[in-house]
Design a protein around this motif. Structure first.
Motif, PDB file in Angstrom:
ATOM      1  N   VAL A 183      12.701  25.787  96.975  1.00  0.00           N
ATOM      2  CA  VAL A 183      13.384  26.937  97.553  1.00  0.00           C
ATOM      3  C   VAL A 183      14.573  26.453  98.373  1.00  0.00           C
ATOM      4  CG1 VAL A 183      13.200  28.897  99.145  1.00  0.00           C
ATOM      5  CG2 VAL A 183      11.280  28.328  97.642  1.00  0.00           C
ATOM      6  N   ILE A 184      15.734  27.047  98.138  1.00  0.00           N
ATOM      7  CA  ILE A 184      16.915  26.817  98.978  1.00  0.00           C
ATOM      8  C   ILE A 184      17.142  28.093  99.777  1.00  0.00           C
ATOM      9  CG2 ILE A 184      19.340  26.179  99.060  1.00  0.00           C
ATOM     10  CD1 ILE A 184      17.630  24.017  97.844  1.00  0.00           C
ATOM     11  N   PHE A 185      17.111  27.980 101.093  1.00  0.00           N
ATOM     12  CA  PHE A 185      17.228  29.156 101.959  1.00  0.00           C
ATOM     13  C   PHE A 185      18.530  29.056 102.728  1.00  0.00           C
ATOM     14  CE2 PHE A 185      16.384  31.937 105.506  1.00  0.00           C
ATOM     15  CZ  PHE A 185      15.615  32.953 104.949  1.00  0.00           C
ATOM     16  N   GLY A 186      19.464  29.958 102.435  1.00  0.00           N
ATOM     17  CA  GLY A 186      20.762  29.958 103.105  1.00  0.00           C
ATOM     18  C   GLY A 186      20.910  31.176 103.988  1.00  0.00           C
ATOM     19  N   ALA A 187      20.968  30.975 105.300  1.00  0.00           N
ATOM     20  CA  ALA A 187      21.098  32.076 106.256  1.00  0.00           C
ATOM     21  C   ALA A 187      22.513  32.091 106.815  1.00  0.00           C
ATOM     22  CB  ALA A 187      20.081  31.931 107.383  1.00  0.00           C
ATOM     23  N   MET A 188      23.141  33.265 106.798  1.00  0.00           N
ATOM     24  CA  MET A 188      24.536  33.389 107.236  1.00  0.00           C
ATOM     25  C   MET A 188      24.663  34.463 108.302  1.00  0.00           C
ATOM     26  SD  MET A 188      26.141  33.300 103.421  1.00  0.00           S
ATOM     27  CE  MET A 188      24.686  34.119 102.783  1.00  0.00           C
ATOM     28  N   GLY A 189      25.164  34.072 109.471  1.00  0.00           N
ATOM     29  CA  GLY A 189      25.431  35.043 110.524  1.00  0.00           C
ATOM     30  C   GLY A 189      24.201  35.611 111.182  1.00  0.00           C
ATOM     31  N   ILE A 190      23.078  34.883 111.163  1.00  0.00           N
ATOM     32  CA  ILE A 190      21.856  35.393 111.784  1.00  0.00           C
ATOM     33  C   ILE A 190      21.833  35.038 113.270  1.00  0.00           C
ATOM     34  CG2 ILE A 190      20.579  35.215 109.620  1.00  0.00           C
ATOM     35  CD1 ILE A 190      19.211  32.705 110.768  1.00  0.00           C
ATOM     36  N   ALA A 218      25.005  33.498 114.238  1.00  0.00           N
ATOM     37  CA  ALA A 218      25.985  34.543 114.516  1.00  0.00           C
ATOM     38  C   ALA A 218      27.118  34.042 115.399  1.00  0.00           C
ATOM     39  CB  ALA A 218      25.289  35.744 115.156  1.00  0.00           C
ATOM     40  N   ASP A 219      26.821  33.065 116.285  1.00  0.00           N
ATOM     41  CA  ASP A 219      27.870  32.554 117.166  1.00  0.00           C
ATOM     42  C   ASP A 219      28.611  31.361 116.572  1.00  0.00           C
ATOM     43  OD1 ASP A 219      25.745  30.847 117.332  1.00  0.00           O
ATOM     44  OD2 ASP A 219      25.770  30.647 119.515  1.00  0.00           O
ATOM     45  N   ASP A 220      28.272  30.991 115.340  1.00  0.00           N
ATOM     46  CA  ASP A 220      29.046  29.963 114.643  1.00  0.00           C
ATOM     47  C   ASP A 220      30.315  30.601 114.077  1.00  0.00           C
ATOM     48  OD1 ASP A 220      27.233  27.920 115.106  1.00  0.00           O
ATOM     49  OD2 ASP A 220      26.068  28.359 113.307  1.00  0.00           O
ATOM     50  N   PRO A 221      31.353  29.799 113.831  1.00  0.00           N
ATOM     51  CA  PRO A 221      32.605  30.356 113.307  1.00  0.00           C
ATOM     52  C   PRO A 221      32.404  31.087 111.981  1.00  0.00           C
ATOM     53  CG  PRO A 221      32.923  28.109 114.062  1.00  0.00           C
ATOM     54  CD  PRO A 221      31.449  28.361 114.101  1.00  0.00           C
ATOM     55  N   ALA A 222      33.119  32.196 111.832  1.00  0.00           N
ATOM     56  CA  ALA A 222      33.000  32.989 110.610  1.00  0.00           C
ATOM     57  C   ALA A 222      33.427  32.192 109.380  1.00  0.00           C
ATOM     58  CB  ALA A 222      33.846  34.259 110.732  1.00  0.00           C
ATOM     59  N   VAL A 223      34.375  31.275 109.556  1.00  0.00           N
ATOM     60  CA  VAL A 223      34.863  30.491 108.421  1.00  0.00           C
ATOM     61  C   VAL A 223      33.731  29.669 107.816  1.00  0.00           C
ATOM     62  CG1 VAL A 223      36.406  28.629 107.750  1.00  0.00           C
ATOM     63  CG2 VAL A 223      37.215  30.413 109.275  1.00  0.00           C
ATOM     64  N   GLU A 224      32.845  29.165 108.663  1.00  0.00           N
ATOM     65  CA  GLU A 224      31.726  28.360 108.176  1.00  0.00           C
ATOM     66  C   GLU A 224      30.841  29.172 107.244  1.00  0.00           C
ATOM     67  OE1 GLU A 224      29.518  25.425 110.860  1.00  0.00           O
ATOM     68  OE2 GLU A 224      28.007  26.976 110.547  1.00  0.00           O
ATOM     69  N   ARG A 225      30.793  30.495 107.467  1.00  0.00           N
ATOM     70  CA  ARG A 225      29.965  31.378 106.657  1.00  0.00           C
ATOM     71  C   ARG A 225      30.409  31.390 105.198  1.00  0.00           C
ATOM     72  NH1 ARG A 225      29.781  35.602 111.005  1.00  0.00           N
ATOM     73  NH2 ARG A 225      29.161  33.769 112.193  1.00  0.00           N
ATOM     74  N   TYR A 257      28.565  37.429 105.102  1.00  0.00           N
ATOM     75  CA  TYR A 257      29.500  36.615 104.334  1.00  0.00           C
ATOM     76  C   TYR A 257      30.770  37.412 104.024  1.00  0.00           C
ATOM     77  CZ  TYR A 257      31.551  34.194 100.326  1.00  0.00           C
ATOM     78  OH  TYR A 257      32.432  33.581  99.469  1.00  0.00           O
ATOM     79  N   CYS A 258      30.590  38.657 103.581  1.00  0.00           N
ATOM     80  CA  CYS A 258      31.751  39.489 103.220  1.00  0.00           C
ATOM     81  C   CYS A 258      32.566  39.862 104.450  1.00  0.00           C
ATOM     82  CB  CYS A 258      31.284  40.739 102.481  1.00  0.00           C
ATOM     83  SG  CYS A 258      30.563  40.396 100.852  1.00  0.00           S
ATOM     84  N   GLU A 259      31.905  40.042 105.584  1.00  0.00           N
ATOM     85  CA  GLU A 259      32.641  40.308 106.832  1.00  0.00           C
ATOM     86  C   GLU A 259      33.515  39.111 107.194  1.00  0.00           C
ATOM     87  OE1 GLU A 259      32.970  43.022 108.434  1.00  0.00           O
ATOM     88  OE2 GLU A 259      31.441  44.250 107.462  1.00  0.00           O
ATOM     89  N   ALA A 260      33.018  37.914 106.919  1.00  0.00           N
ATOM     90  CA  ALA A 260      33.815  36.710 107.175  1.00  0.00           C
ATOM     91  C   ALA A 260      35.041  36.683 106.270  1.00  0.00           C
ATOM     92  CB  ALA A 260      32.961  35.457 106.961  1.00  0.00           C
ATOM     93  N   GLY A 273      41.901  45.701 100.584  1.00  0.00           N
ATOM     94  CA  GLY A 273      41.420  46.561  99.514  1.00  0.00           C
ATOM     95  C   GLY A 273      40.539  47.658 100.079  1.00  0.00           C
ATOM     96  N   ARG A 274      39.482  48.011  99.365  1.00  0.00           N
ATOM     97  CA  ARG A 274      38.583  49.082  99.801  1.00  0.00           C
ATOM     98  C   ARG A 274      37.963  48.766 101.158  1.00  0.00           C
ATOM     99  NH1 ARG A 274      34.306  49.510  95.192  1.00  0.00           N
ATOM    100  NH2 ARG A 274      33.347  50.981  96.677  1.00  0.00           N
ATOM    101  N   ARG A 275      38.089  49.700 102.079  1.00  0.00           N
ATOM    102  CA  ARG A 275      37.514  49.615 103.421  1.00  0.00           C
ATOM    103  C   ARG A 275      37.902  48.332 104.153  1.00  0.00           C
ATOM    104  NH1 ARG A 275      31.633  52.631 103.443  1.00  0.00           N
ATOM    105  NH2 ARG A 275      32.020  54.066 101.713  1.00  0.00           N
ATOM    106  N   GLY A 276      39.059  47.817 103.837  1.00  0.00           N
ATOM    107  CA  GLY A 276      39.562  46.660 104.556  1.00  0.00           C
ATOM    108  C   GLY A 276      39.127  45.327 104.013  1.00  0.00           C
ATOM    109  N   TYR A 277      38.271  45.301 102.985  1.00  0.00           N
ATOM    110  CA  TYR A 277      37.821  44.035 102.407  1.00  0.00           C
ATOM    111  C   TYR A 277      38.887  43.496 101.446  1.00  0.00           C
ATOM    112  CZ  TYR A 277      33.250  45.099 104.355  1.00  0.00           C
ATOM    113  OH  TYR A 277      32.237  45.383 105.230  1.00  0.00           O
ATOM    114  N   PRO A 278      38.927  42.185 101.262  1.00  0.00           N
ATOM    115  CA  PRO A 278      39.955  41.615 100.376  1.00  0.00           C
ATOM    116  C   PRO A 278      39.829  42.139  98.952  1.00  0.00           C
ATOM    117  CG  PRO A 278      38.877  39.899 101.677  1.00  0.00           C
ATOM    118  CD  PRO A 278      38.090  41.151 101.884  1.00  0.00           C
ATOM    119  N   GLY A 279      40.949  42.268  98.290  1.00  0.00           N
ATOM    120  CA  GLY A 279      40.935  42.734  96.912  1.00  0.00           C
ATOM    121  C   GLY A 279      40.258  41.766  95.959  1.00  0.00           C
TER     122      GLY A 279
END
Length: 476
Positions: A183-190, A218-225, A257-260, A273-279
């Protein structure tokens, strides 16, 4: 390797620097601050004379006096089988106090796309131990099957349950081709609280021994996400296609991830794009999700369960919408079931596994799996429709047949779906519960099941109990 002291601008997670020679896209950068701290970054944009660098550790402490070094290579993940049992941060650095990782090789985190001609069609069952998934929306090796959740729902508990229980059906966690399960468990922004909960569960249950955990807080840089899932998938591909593991990749939360991506796009002043997310978010997500699969001639496989929280419980939001286009179905968590105390609160009606039919049946799970699943789905759907009717005319106005379907819907949620987060059911146990429930309906109603299977599995005693319940309801 050239070093520059030509930083012209710092904008959010981005640093802009002037250069006098071409710099490659995605090239790794080291930035040394005036205080002596070294931070890593990646070239996000390269134009004539100017580059934009996204800094993984954040731009705090960086000013125009900082020096920039271009390393001439893209970001690579050091991979080895010894990563199993280790806990890493979102940029792939160990944080568990263990020994230094001695890699067998270093792999580009972007990975290599699987040639469609070389893909093996997914059709082998993975047992998660969760009846609402195994019985109704079966996960298949090499599939990408996301979980659509919402704020406040226990998707983390379900993720942990799947991570510790998932296995290939054969006893001992080994497939008949000798491949092991990982199992590979990847947690982003928790949050730190969630991270502690994850680690406590992994250590308590012993699941960590066969897992590699990537933690981006969550307190790590968004870019790392934006890097974390690629590091996780690179590790998964190595274990699957070099070491013959069947690898399950759990990624949570893809919304973070998408917020990052949106934050970085805003810093670059891109047209949203839609709702401010990249196209390009569809393409970016596809680059991650399409790394699941099997390859002809290889024993291992990469299976993905991305988890995302739908903003505002809106399944038309760009994140679940685009994810649904790319992946092969979805597992839907339901707020009403959660408020009733059902664990896990999986709503099987809008849930779907497009590869289920190829992963179940004779020789794969049990010969009655497909028929039982179809019949339970139809019966539960009818019971749900009748609940709406009861709100209008009352239960006493319904026929005896309709009352049986209402009872079935209640029992289905209470006995089949509601199993708790600590119960691990085999596929045989799941289907036996299914037969117990279907046997409360008359045989004449089981029109989606082969007659031979009905004669073999139908419980007459359960049917009698169902008749008694119906008589009591009618009397009331």
């Amino acid at each position: 390797m050239k070093e520059y002291e030509t930083i012209t601008e710092i904008s959010g997670p981005l640093v802009y620097a002037e250069v006098d020679e071409p710099v490659g896209y995605d090239e790794i950068v080291e930035i040394e601050t005036p205080g002596g701290e070294t931070k890593r970054g990646q070239v996000l944009e390269s134009e004539e004379g100017v580059v934009a660098i996204q800094v993984f550790e954040g731009t705090t402490g960086i000013d125009r006096n900082a020096s920039v070094r271009f390393l001439g290579e893209t970001l690579k993940m050091p991979v080895t089988e010894d990563l199993l049992g280790r806990v890493l941060d979102g940029s792939g650095q160990p944080i568990d106090g263990g020994p230094e990782i001695i890699p067998d090789e270093r792999r580009d985190i972007v990975g290599a796309a699987i040639n469609p001609v070389s893909r093996e069609y997914p059709e082998e069952f993975i047992q998660t131990g969760v009846s609402s998934i195994d019985g109704m929306n079966t996960l298949v090796r090499g599939q990408k099957l996301p979980i659509f959740s919402a704020s406040g729902l226990p998707h983390n508990d379900l993720a942990l349950q799947i991570a510790r229980q998932a296995t290939v059906p054969e006893e001992g966690g080994e497939d008949d081709d000798g491949s092991e399960f990982a199992v590979i468990f990847g947690a982003m922004g928790i949050t730190q609280e969630e991270a502690n909960e994850f680690m406590d569960d992994f250590e308590r249950t012993g699941a960590l021994e066969r897992s590699v955990v990537f933690m981006n807080l969550a307190d790590d840089p968004a870019v790392e996400r934006t890097v974390t899932p690629r590091l996780a998938l690179t590790t998964a591909e190595y274990l699957a296609f070099e070491k013959d593991y069947h690898v399950l990749v759990v990624l949570t939360d893809m919304t973070n991830y998408c917020e990052a991506l949106r934050e970085i796009g805003a810093a670059r002043e891109e047209v949203p794009g839609r709702r401010g997310y990249p196209g390009y978010m569809y393409t970016d997500l596809a680059q991650l999700y399409e790394r699941a699969g099997r390859i002809k001639g290889e024993d291992g496989s990469v299976t993905q369960i991305p988890i995302l929280t739908m903003p505002g419980d809106d399944d038309t939001h760009p994140i679940p919408d685009l994810t649904g286009y790319i992946t092969e179905g979805q597992i839907m968590m339901d707020r009403d079931l959660n408020s009733q105390g059902v664990q896990p609160p999986v709503d099987v009606l809008p849930s779907l596994s497009r590869l289920m039919d190829d992963g179940i049946g004779e020789g794969l799970t049990r010969e009655d799996h497909a028929d039982v699943s179809d019949q339970m789905y139809a019966a539960y759907a009818e019971g749900e429709d009748l609940r709406d009717l009861v709100n209008i005319v009352g239960r006493e106005a319904l026929s005896e047949r309709d009352n049986k379907y209402l009872d079935f819907a209640d029992q289905f949620e209470a006995e089949f779906v509601d199993q708790g987060f600590d119960t691990n059911r085999s596929i045989d146990e799941t289907l036996e519960i299914g037969w117990d429930l279907l046997s409360t309906l008359p045989k004449t109603e089981l029109n989606r099941i082969d007659e031979d299977l009905i004669e073999e599995h139908y419980r007459e005693d359960a049917a009698a109990e169902g008749d008694e319940t119906a008589e009591e309801v009618s009397a009331d």
